[in-house]
Design an enzyme around this catalytic site. Structure first.
Site, PDB file in Angstrom:
ATOM      1  N   GLY A 178      45.418  45.975  67.367  1.00 39.36           N
ATOM      2  CA  GLY A 178      44.255  45.671  66.914  1.00 39.36           C
ATOM      3  C   GLY A 178      43.016  46.588  67.300  1.00 39.36           C
ATOM      4  O   GLY A 178      42.168  47.018  66.699  1.00 39.36           O
TER       5      GLY A 178
ATOM      6  N   PHE B  38      37.347  34.437  59.894  1.00 40.32           N
ATOM      7  CA  PHE B  38      38.417  35.587  60.100  1.00 40.32           C
ATOM      8  C   PHE B  38      38.055  36.726  59.482  1.00 40.32           C
ATOM      9  O   PHE B  38      37.857  36.821  58.018  1.00 40.32           O
ATOM     10  CB  PHE B  38      39.750  34.811  59.404  1.00 40.32           C
ATOM     11  CG  PHE B  38      40.998  35.535  60.122  1.00 40.32           C
ATOM     12  CD1 PHE B  38      41.629  35.393  61.194  1.00 40.32           C
ATOM     13  CD2 PHE B  38      41.469  36.567  59.391  1.00 40.32           C
ATOM     14  CE1 PHE B  38      42.464  35.941  61.897  1.00 40.32           C
ATOM     15  CE2 PHE B  38      42.510  37.165  59.768  1.00 40.32           C
ATOM     16  CZ  PHE B  38      42.853  36.961  61.135  1.00 40.32           C
TER      17      PHE B  38
ATOM     18  N   ASP C  90      43.790  42.798  61.545  1.00 36.97           N
ATOM     19  CA  ASP C  90      44.567  42.739  60.438  1.00 36.97           C
ATOM     20  C   ASP C  90      44.881  41.249  60.175  1.00 36.97           C
ATOM     21  O   ASP C  90      44.181  40.442  60.918  1.00 36.97           O
ATOM     22  CB  ASP C  90      46.074  43.070  60.817  1.00 36.97           C
ATOM     23  CG  ASP C  90      46.663  42.153  61.789  1.00 36.97           C
ATOM     24  OD1 ASP C  90      46.113  41.867  62.764  1.00 36.97           O
ATOM     25  OD2 ASP C  90      47.960  41.668  61.566  1.00 36.97           O
TER      26      ASP C  90
ATOM     27  N   ARG D  11      44.170  46.782  58.294  1.00 37.53           N
ATOM     28  CA  ARG D  11      43.675  47.554  59.321  1.00 37.53           C
ATOM     29  C   ARG D  11      42.990  48.831  59.071  1.00 37.53           C
ATOM     30  O   ARG D  11      42.193  49.264  60.031  1.00 37.53           O
ATOM     31  CB  ARG D  11      45.019  47.734  60.292  1.00 37.53           C
ATOM     32  CG  ARG D  11      45.618  46.887  60.804  1.00 37.53           C
ATOM     33  CD  ARG D  11      46.390  47.304  61.925  1.00 37.53           C
ATOM     34  NE  ARG D  11      47.570  46.038  62.478  1.00 37.53           N
ATOM     35  CZ  ARG D  11      47.453  45.353  63.344  1.00 37.53           C
ATOM     36  NH1 ARG D  11      46.177  45.300  63.614  1.00 37.53           N
ATOM     37  NH2 ARG D  11      48.329  44.501  63.712  1.00 37.53           N
TER      38      ARG D  11
ATOM     39  N   GLU E 190      39.501  45.712  73.626  1.00 32.94           N
ATOM     40  CA  GLU E 190      40.100  44.796  72.609  1.00 32.94           C
ATOM     41  C   GLU E 190      39.470  44.772  71.463  1.00 32.94           C
ATOM     42  O   GLU E 190      38.258  45.089  71.394  1.00 32.94           O
ATOM     43  CB  GLU E 190      39.859  43.336  73.369  1.00 32.94           C
ATOM     44  CG  GLU E 190      40.349  42.242  72.638  1.00 32.94           C
ATOM     45  CD  GLU E 190      41.881  42.274  72.243  1.00 32.94           C
ATOM     46  OE1 GLU E 190      42.324  43.077  71.770  1.00 32.94           O
ATOM     47  OE2 GLU E 190      42.532  41.127  72.529  1.00 32.94           O
TER      48      GLU E 190
ATOM     49  N   ASP F  81      38.588  35.650  70.606  1.00 32.52           N
ATOM     50  CA  ASP F  81      38.397  34.427  70.158  1.00 32.52           C
ATOM     51  C   ASP F  81      38.736  33.393  70.975  1.00 32.52           C
ATOM     52  O   ASP F  81      37.498  32.723  71.292  1.00 32.52           O
ATOM     53  CB  ASP F  81      39.741  34.377  68.857  1.00 32.52           C
ATOM     54  CG  ASP F  81      39.791  33.161  67.901  1.00 32.52           C
ATOM     55  OD1 ASP F  81      38.888  33.248  66.849  1.00 32.52           O
ATOM     56  OD2 ASP F  81      40.474  32.154  68.099  1.00 32.52           O
TER      57      ASP F  81
END
Ligand code: IMP
Ligand code: MG
Length: 183
Positions: free
Chosen positions: A45, A154, A161, A167, A101, A105
């Site tokens: 990610g 989200f 993704d 992505r 990162e 979350d």
């Protein structure tokens, strides 16, 4: 706009400004010549954020990668962290690691990785995230560098993704919930 995208949350120009600001903060903190900065990209990610960020950082740095996940399929965390690709280097005691990162979350992944890398002998470990959803924390965790705090939605794009899709979008967008409502 694609019809599976509900709205664009952060457009390419804003992302550019955010990354320039974060890179300047990192430059400020790591300009001491004694530091041996190693950016650790958490695959997959973070690859887009990592690529843009490392172009903006001017202090000397190395790069490395790890792969870890606290997620099962889809949008629900499993609460445990699996390391699929470990950081293997002989000189960890001379490395100032900065974990890169995509998003925080629950906080489970980064709090685990910080402890894990310190336990392996890294000289220092800090964390840098493009996005943060502070309202979703299940463990107490604050990143050292944060691009933007976002609401509990989200998001996909800019590396992030949903089941390996989206992505490559050049912006951060809220996915239309109809895409995953059948989960
Ligand atoms: P945490 O351990 O719960 O903090 O989870 C962090 C990881 O969950 C991130 O590295 C992402 O892979 C994934 N994740 C969390 N929220 C989102 C989201 O909104 N979109 C895409 N991936 C997400
Ligand atoms: Mg991730």
């Amino acid at each position: 706009m694609r019809n599976d995208i509900a709205k664009i949350l952060i457009d390419p120009e804003e992302l550019d400004a955010i990354i320039a600001r974060v890179a300047a903060e990192i430059d400020r903190d790591y300009k001491d010549g004694e530091k041996n900065l190693v950016l650790v990209c958490i695959l997959k990610g973070s690859i887009v954020f990592m690529g843009e960020l490392m172009k903006r950082i001017t202090v000397p740095c190395e790069i490395d990668c790890m792969k870890a996940s606290s997620y099962g399929a889809g949008t629900v965390t499993t609460g445990t962290v699996n390391i699929h690709l470990d950081l293997v280097r002989p000189d960890l005691d001379r490395c100032d690691l900065l974990i890169i990162e995509d998003i925080i979350d629950s906080g489970v992944t980064l709090s685990y990785l910080t402890r894990y890398l310190l336990g392996k002998g890294a000289r220092s470990v800090r964390t840098c995230t493009l996005l943060d959803k502070p309202s979703r924390r299940r463990v107490d965790f604050t990143p050292d560098y944060c691009g933007a705090e976002i609401p509990d939605e989200f998001v996909v794009g800019f590396g992030l993704d949903y089941n390996e899709r989206y992505r490559a979008l050049p912006y951060v967008a809220v996915l239309d919930p109809s895409v995953y409502s059948g989960e």
